[in-house]
Scaffold this motif. Structure first.
Motif: not given
Length: 114
Positions: A61-65, A67-90
């Protein structure tokens, strides 16, 4: 807007993967590496994870966008900075799915006539 180094340092501190996780500056932004594999980008002080099956399993469910103009969308994981264990596993699972970096070619030597 260029990413601040303090944001990259915060991401690395949060993920707690020690020397396995590194970064390289590129065009005012940063590529993030785990075991020498690109796993994410820090752009505009946001964390973009490389798209992979790991994202679909762990954080679909991560938002997509872009990273820089002209590229495809990537998952934006800012919200996972509040869940270090999940971010590390990802990040670890994303790295496991990424190919090894191509070996760098050594420059050809030229013979010196003498």
């Amino acid at each position: 807007m260029a990413t601040e180094l303090s944001f990259v340092e915060y991401v690395l501190e949060t993920v707690r993967l020690g020397s396995r996780m590194t970064y390289r500056k590129m065009f005012g932004e940063y590529a993030l590496y785990l075991d020498e594999k690109v796993v994410a980008f820090a752009c505009d002080n946001s964390l973009f994870i490389k798209p992979s099956q790991a994202v679909g399993r762990l954080a679909p469910d991560l938002p997509q966008g872009p990273p820089y103009p002209g590229t495809k969308d990537y998952p934006i994981a800012d919200e996972l900075l509040d869940d270090p264990d999940l971010l590390r596993r990802l990040i670890e699972e994303t790295a496991a799915l990424m190919p090894l970096p191509k070996p760098k070619k050594k420059p050809a030597r030229t013979a010196v006539a003498g």
